[in-house]
Enzyme design. Structure first.
Site, PDB file in Angstrom:
ATOM      1  N   ASP A 274       0.878  -1.160   0.000  1.00 12.98           N
ATOM      2  CA  ASP A 274       0.000   0.000   0.000  1.00 12.98           C
ATOM      3  C   ASP A 274       0.922   1.219   0.000  1.00 12.98           C
ATOM      4  OD1 ASP A 274      -2.057   1.769   0.092  1.00 12.98           O
ATOM      5  OD2 ASP A 274      -3.112   0.815   1.764  1.00 12.98           O
TER       6      ASP A 274
HETATM    7  C1  BGC Z   1      -4.995   3.341   0.222  1.00 15.03           C
HETATM    8  C2  BGC Z   1      -5.105   2.349  -0.904  1.00 15.03           C
HETATM    9  C3  BGC Z   1      -4.985   3.066  -2.230  1.00 15.03           C
HETATM   10  C4  BGC Z   1      -3.666   3.807  -2.259  1.00 15.03           C
HETATM   11  C5  BGC Z   1      -3.411   4.541  -3.559  1.00 15.03           C
HETATM   12  C6  BGC Z   1      -3.783   4.243   0.093  1.00 15.03           C
HETATM   13  O1  BGC Z   1      -3.860   5.313   0.967  1.00 15.03           O
HETATM   14  O2  BGC Z   1      -4.958   2.664   1.454  1.00 15.03           O
HETATM   15  O3  BGC Z   1      -6.335   1.675  -0.816  1.00 15.03           O
HETATM   16  O4  BGC Z   1      -5.108   2.172  -3.277  1.00 15.03           O
HETATM   17  O5  BGC Z   1      -3.657   4.758  -1.204  1.00 15.03           O
HETATM   18  O6  BGC Z   1      -4.207   5.648  -3.689  1.00 15.03           O
END
Ligand code: BGC
Length: 749
Positions: A274
């Protein structure tokens, strides 16, 4: 290392000959990796992202400028080896990109599809596959390669801020819906990212919190849907989560990312972190977390240092790069797809509308208050006019125009007076002006207080109209969890609105319908008696108002069922005492002492009656189930069939749910668990359909921690078939004579 230097010298001597500069194709991945310099390799395993946003477009978390502004990130380019960047963008409710592009007038809108919980509440995998197919088309036509979705974490506690993105408290339902979604998206030749792997069930201190979970709860509840989806749908990528799991960051856990995900389940794709997850980058690389997103310079230094110190093996780096390249060669960007930047948003909106109407759940309908085909509606509540279509955070989607409930009802031929509309709109504008400006997508949208209506005003409205519809709105999202006060519980102004509308309309013999335009579960038990009908509309996407009108008017007969328990009080939630962990303000750890007893598993086994149970949802017609038969069908399989008949006066669909009670000779077990469901076709009055379920040995098994194995115990199993987790209409037993060890798993100390 010696071989590497040789390759380098050979490449130099040949003046970057053809040998040193292979161009990436599907059969030369190893050769391409061998041709990379060490610096290129280190760069290649982390991506690019979180750059500038285009001014004037409001808050956007990740923007790459460049080809698809607003996408969350992309992989590195190595032109000399023929490696183009591939682009990744959120999210579970539709494609999140910037609507504005520098120097252009045109807006790049996408479809805000219904959010995760409402998709799951359809209990209709075929329909969700269609949603995925349409969403995936937007991904492809806007030049994106991988959609960062679906989010499938278990809704362990109703206060989790991201529950709206997630499907359910139950891993079986989550698995079926998630697999269908992925199949639909990937039919387009674009990828998905199954997230957040794993046990990311809260937002409070999500980047540091340690989820302390028993091996059994992990296997049966928190990993089960990931396992099912990986095995049945092979997402192109998996996204590891922010949190620690039993002391180790998931993105640094070889046990999770390699032993379980790849060795046990056979995952063939690529794992990404993530965004900014984890702390020990070399550990991420060796654990099998192939790509580090969105890329930081500190990663480069630490990985270099670990390679020189010999604590990180270059072979691990090579393996990860191979997996990234295996993804690259499948992507439209590599294949040179000429995207249109012009997907058919109108057609997609119709799919969004269909899914939204089918996921709405009718909780109460006394005296057939609904449907109302025509009439003059006294439409109250801010969310009736400013309807929430999705939640906040990376799951936000920008559609051109979201249909409010007021617009939807009017379009369906109901009257909502201009006077009422103007009063609400003016009030909402004034109240919104008092709120702080929203500067980023992690900033929550506050729910506005409801306007206070005088008795005289309400009485006059009741005289002029046929029925009151009161909408209660809630919103939540990434970055923080919800609160009990004025979130799970209604605010004083909301209570007053329902109380006063009910008193006034009931005194004049008129009905009151409450529509819940909510991200997740709220208290209903304390006020449900005031409403004649309650419709949970969830966060239904761009066509919100039209979909509400479809159900309210009876154009669509409701067939949604709850994917999460609505308790009588928050204290009845099994994780109420431990969520979100300790210390409460910034929890270091959260001990999952509710173990496997999440949601209905707890309510049913411990005899805690909910307000509305998992699997529950009313229809405008009635159904009868009969003739349940269960028989062994060879190879350890059991087949169950049951006939469902529409016994009412309107065409409708029913969800036939199969729960299984297993013998508890070796370990305790929930009183019953969902092991199958079938949504019928639209059945006309008196029409029947016989549905079939197959139970595999896996369905019979529980995870026995003393043996680290899925085991189906010998003994009597009861098949319970019905239309909710408490309303079993047909039951039958069968016996298993000898214990079956279904799968031995790797134990982790
Ligand atoms: C989130 C993810 C997301 C990623 C990219 C993170 O803050 O937890 O679910 O895909 O950002 O935007």
């Amino acid at each position: 290392m010696r071989i590497r230097s040789f390759l380098f010298i050979a490449a130099c001597c040949a003046g970057f000959s053809a040998y040193a500069q292979p161009k990436l194709n599907k059969s030369n991945i190893k050769e391409v990796v061998a041709a990379m310099t060490l610096d290129e390799k280190i760069e290649f395993i982390h991506g690019i992202g979180m750059g500038v946003t285009v001014a004037g477009n409001g808050p956007v978390a990740g923007s790459v400028g460049g080809r698809v502004p607003g996408a969350a990130g992309l992989t590195q380019t190595i032109e000399r080896l023929g490696i183009p960047p591939i682009i990744m963008a959120d999210g579970p409710a539709g494609l999140r990109i910037d609507t504005l592009r520098q120097g252009e007038q045109k807006r790049y809108y996408t479809t805000a599809f219904p959010t995760g919980t409402i998709l799951a509440s359809t209990w209709n995998p075929e329909l969700i596959q269609e949603v995925g197919r349409n969403m995936g088309n937007e991904v492809k036509e806007y030049g994106v390669d991988v959609l960062l979705a679906p989010g499938i974490n278990i809704q362990r506690n109703l206060l989790c801020g991201r529950n709206y993105e997630y499907y359910s408290e139950d891993p079986y339902l989550t698995g079926r819906i998630g697999a269908a979604f992925i199949n639909g998206v990937q039919e387009n030749g674009v990828g998905t990212s199954l997230k957040h792997f794993a046990v990311n069930n809260q937002e409070s201190n999500r980047s540091y919190v340690d989820a302390v979970v028993s091996e059994r709860a992990l296997r049966e509840i928190y990993l089960r849907a990931f396992q099912y989806i990986v095995k049945t749908a092979q997402p192109w990528t998996v996204m590891s989560s922010y949190n620690k799991l039993n002391g180790t960051y998931t993105s640094e856990s070889k046990h999770l990312l390699t032993t379980i995900l790849r060795d046990e389940w056979g995952f063939k794709g690529m794992v990404t972190t993530d965004w900014f997850a984890g702390k020990n980058y070399p550990a991420q690389v060796s654990a099998g977390n192939d790509l580090l997103m969105p890329g930081r310079s500190s990663e480069t230094k630490k990985i270099k240092a670990a390679l020189s110190a010999g604590t990180l093996n270059e072979k691990d780096l090579d393996r990860n790069i191979e997996r990234i390249l295996e993804l690259v060669i499948k992507c439209p960007s590599f294949l040179g797809y000429k995207y249109s930047n012009n997907p058919d948003l109108k057609a997609h909106a119709q799919v969004a509308r269909k899914a939204a109407a089918e996921g709405m759940v009718l909780l109460k309908n006394n005296g057939m208050a609904l449907p109302i085909a025509k009439g003059n509606v006294c439409l109250l509540g801010n969310a009736s006019y400013s309807t929430f279509v999705g939640g906040t955070g990376s799951g936000e989607v920008a559609s051109a125009h979201n249909i409010s409930i007021a617009e939807g009802l009017k379009a369906a031929g109901m009257q909502v007076t201009n006077e009422l509309t103007m009063l609400h709109k003016k009030y909402i504008v004034e109240e919104k002006a008092k709120q702080p400006a929203r500067t980023n997508i992690l900033q929550k949208i506050n729910v506005l207080p409801e306007r206070g209506w005088t008795q005289a005003e309400l009485s006059a409205l009741a005289d002029k109209t046929d029925i009151a519809i009161v909408t209660i709105g809630r919103n939540a999202g990434e970055g923080s969890d919800r609160k009990i006060d004025i979130d799970y519980l209604l605010s004083d102004t909301e209570k007053a609105l329902i109380d006063n509308a009910a008193a006034t309309f009931h005194a004049k013999g008129k009905k009151v319908v409450v529509v819940l335009n909510i991200d997740g579960v709220i208290d209903v038990a304390s006020w449900a008696d005031k409403a004649d009908a309650i419709l949970v509309a969830w966060l239904p996407g761009v066509q919100a108002g039209n979909a509400v009108a479809d159900v309210v008017s009876g154009r669509v007969n409701p067939s949604g069922k709850l994917a999460i328990t609505f308790p009588k009080t928050y204290d009845d939630v099994p994780s109420a005492k431990t969520f979100p962990g300790l210390p409460v303000e910034r929890p270091d750890s959260c001990v999952y002492d509710d173990d496997i007893y999440v949601g209905y598993r707890y309510a049913n086994t411990r005899g805690v009656a909910p307000a509305y149970e998992f699997g529950f949802g009313l229809s405008y017609t009635t159904f009868k189930m009969s003739n349940l038969k269960v028989k062994a069908s060879g190879n350890g399989l059991y087949t169950a069939t049951v006939t469902v008949r529409n016994t009412g006066k309107k065409a409708g669909k029913e969800v036939v749910q199969l729960y299984l009670a297993a013998p508890t000779t070796q370990i305790d077990k929930p009183s019953e668990e969902l092991k199958g469901f079938v949504k019928t076709r639209l059945l006309k009055p008196s029409e029947s359909q016989t549905v079939t379920f197959t139970l595999t040995p896996y369905d019979l098994a529980s995870f026995n921690p003393s043996q680290s194995a899925w085991i189906a115990d010998a003994g009597t199993y009861t098949v319970k078939v019905g239309n909710s987790s408490r309303n079993f209409l047909q039951q039958m037993t069968f016996s298993v004579n000898r214990e079956i060890i279904v799968e031995n798993c790797h134990h982790h100390e």
